[in-house]
Scaffold this active site. Structure first.
Site, short mmCIF file in Angstrom:
data_model
loop_
_atom_site.label_atom_id
_atom_site.label_comp_id
_atom_site.label_asym_id
_atom_site.label_seq_id
_atom_site.Cartn_x
_atom_site.Cartn_y
_atom_site.Cartn_z
N SER A 1 4.37 -8.04 3.27
CA SER A 1 4.63 -6.82 4.04
C SER A 1 6.13 -6.59 4.16
CB SER A 1 4.04 -6.97 5.44
OG SER A 1 4.82 -7.91 6.16
N LYS A 2 6.48 -5.43 4.68
CA LYS A 2 7.87 -5.09 4.88
C LYS A 2 8.54 -6.13 5.80
CE LYS A 2 10.29 -1.50 7.39
NZ LYS A 2 11.48 -2.31 7.48
N ARG A 3 7.77 -6.58 6.80
CA ARG A 3 8.31 -7.57 7.74
C ARG A 3 8.74 -8.86 7.04
NH1 ARG A 3 4.69 -7.80 11.96
NH2 ARG A 3 5.10 -10.03 12.19
#
Ligand code: GLU
Length: 511
Positions: free
Chosen positions: A263-265
């Protein structure tokens, strides 16, 4: 086989994740491999999720990587328009056709009513789905009389059109990556095909467009596998079974530790981009980093993407786009999730930094130098690049490995001075100045030979000359070959650095 026609069909709901770009690449490779067409279709029917700038971002990312569509948005073609919002008029007829043949129905349940039912199911610790069982008790055209339905429609009552799954059917699907996949229709819900805002849902628009655009193979991410039973059922319901495309669902891209979807995180946490280009969110103004801006080459990006779920079955790791086309084979796509490895990504960039023509890297480095206020001759920059690039993964790292070519050291490494600056060093350095002054022409080979033979004649150990000399040139003991460095820096500057350095260090030591 008919001419291969594949499509990349992103929804402009934000920046394209590298997973999306991988889908585009695999479609492109498949099309090129089979002399087919690669089509770009923008799926923008979900107005609520539309993000301005996202479509431009998609185009720019494809262009940056050189994955250029043959047909589609921005290019045109015989099957246009290619933006679904411009095809809106097409879909209603198809939805109504399914109602006529009994494969779909009108549902008038309001969001409030559905919410209430959902809650009552939750109280019984059950999950509500609109399906073959529950639809019997809901407000839809399967239960209402024809007149009642007609009246509701005439009154402009909001409705959706739902697909009617039959009970007790086994839906058999073929996936080029997973083989045969079977699903029991009792587990499926009657998905919405057409919404009250007059727009089709993704499912209807996607299937209708793939059919109308003559798509032969649907290659997309694994997250769409759960939609496949509906899509296959739609092809059958429309009577398009014979021309149904083949499907290939690409494996998920996993976090570096393999635990869950990337994910972006994860990118923010691990300090690596998960987007091809940097993106500024138009709402929050938040910036997400991109591969391009982080200094990765498009070639690197292609290599990273190609290996996410595919492998050539050989040891070869570096592929040009052309080579990827030649080697690509859908049967070599794996089912297992592909771990994203940020270290490997850097390794790929390192390889391209070494392999690209020195003149190209020199041009890029020259821009970087300009930003630092340094104007340098391109021939010189090229020589420097050739000397130091093996130490760097990115163009932006060349400066830290070569700053001493452009600037005399302002300071000298304390530890090195203590260890290497002996009583006799100033004398040796002064003699070195005289030796260097005599070297003509001032080439690396001449410098090396002369310094070596003169040092031997004077019985200086090489360390006694080379270490302090390097210290005066660079400020530390780092850097490439001294003679090559000296040739590039030039006789005058070399001598001035030595002379100034002796003075500086001696003054410092005498304090
Ligand atoms: N619009 C879908 C997406 O955003 C396309 C899925 C498909 O390729 O069918 O990924």
């Amino acid at each position: 086989m008919n001419q291969v026609r594949v499509r990349f069909a992103p929804s402009p709901t934000g920046p394209l994740h590298i997973g999306g770009l991988r889908t585009a690449l695999f479609n492109y490779l498949f099309a090129r491999k089979h002399d087919g067409k690669f089509i770009l279709r923008i799926e923008d029917t979900d107005q609520a999720r539309f993000v301005s700038g996202a479509e431009d971002y998609i185009n720019e990312a494809l262009e940056w990587c050189g994955i250029l569509p043959d047909e589609g948005v921005g290019i045109g073609g015989e099957h246009g328009p290619y933006r679904q919002s411009e095809r809106q008029a097409i879909y209603a007829g198809y939805a109504e056709n399914l109602i006529e043949t009994g494969k779909a129905y009108y549902a008038f349940d309001t969001p409030g009513e559905l919410e209430e039912i959902r809650r009552s199911f939750e109280e019984k610790k059950e999950t509500f789905t609109y399906d073959a069982v529950t639809r019997k008790d809901l407000r839809n055209s399967l239960n209402l009389s024809e007149t009642e339905t007609g009246d509701l429609l005439e009154d402009g009552t909001p409705y959706v059109i739902r697909f009617k799954f039959e009970r007790e059917e086994t839906i058999t699907m073929k996936d080029l990556v997973r083989g045969e996949v079977k699903v029991d229709s009792n587990t499926l819900d009657d998905k919405i095909l057409f919404k009250s805002d007059g727009m089709p849902t993704y499912h209807l628009a996607n299937v209708v467009d793939d059919h109308l655009m003559g798509i032969t193979h649907v290659i997309r991410g694994e997250e769409w596998l759960p939609s496949l039973p509906l899509h296959v059922s739609l092809y059958k319901a429309f009577g398009w079974k014979k021309s149904m495309p083949e499907f290939a669902h690409l494996p998920l891209i996993l976090k570096p530790d393999g635990k869950g979807k990337l994910s972006k995180r994860d990118g923010d946490k691990g300090g690596f981009p998960v987007f091809p280009l940097a993106w500024t969110d138009p709402g929050s103004g938040q910036v997400s980093s991109g591969y391009r801006e982080a200094g990765y080459f498009p070639e690197t990006c292609l290599n990273i993407l190609a290996f996410l779920g595919w492998n050539p079955g050989t040891e070869k790791e570096l592929f040009t786009l052309r080579e990827l086309v030649d080697h690509f084979d859908i049967s070599r796509i794996g089912k297992a999730g592909a771990k994203f490895d940020p270290e490997k990504a850097k390794w790929f960039n390192h390889q391209y930094l070494q392999r690209k023509p020195a003149a190209e890297i020199a041009g890029l480095f020259q821009n970087d130098l300009e930003k630092r206020g340094i104007e340098a001759d391109i021939g010189l920059v090229r020589k420097i690049v050739e000397l130091v690039r093996e130490r760097a993964d990115f163009v932006s790292e060349l400066w830290e490995h070569s700053a001493f070519f452009f600037m005399a050291p302002e300071d000298y490494d304390e530890k090195v001075v203590r260890k290497r600056w002996k009583e006799q060093t100033p004398g040796i350095m002064k003699e070195l100045v005289a030796i260097l002054a005599s070297v003509d022409p001032f080439t690396s080979t001449n410098i090396e030979m002369t310094v070596k033979s003169e040092a031997e004649a004077r019985e200086w150990g090489m360390g006694a000359v080379m270490n302090p000399w390097r210290l005066l040139m660079v400020g530390t003991l780092k850097g490439p070959s001294l003679s090559e460095m000296a040739e590039i820096i030039g006789k005058k500057e070399v001598i001035s650095r030595i002379e100034r350095g002796i003075g500086n260090i001696e003054t410092r030591l005498s304090k």
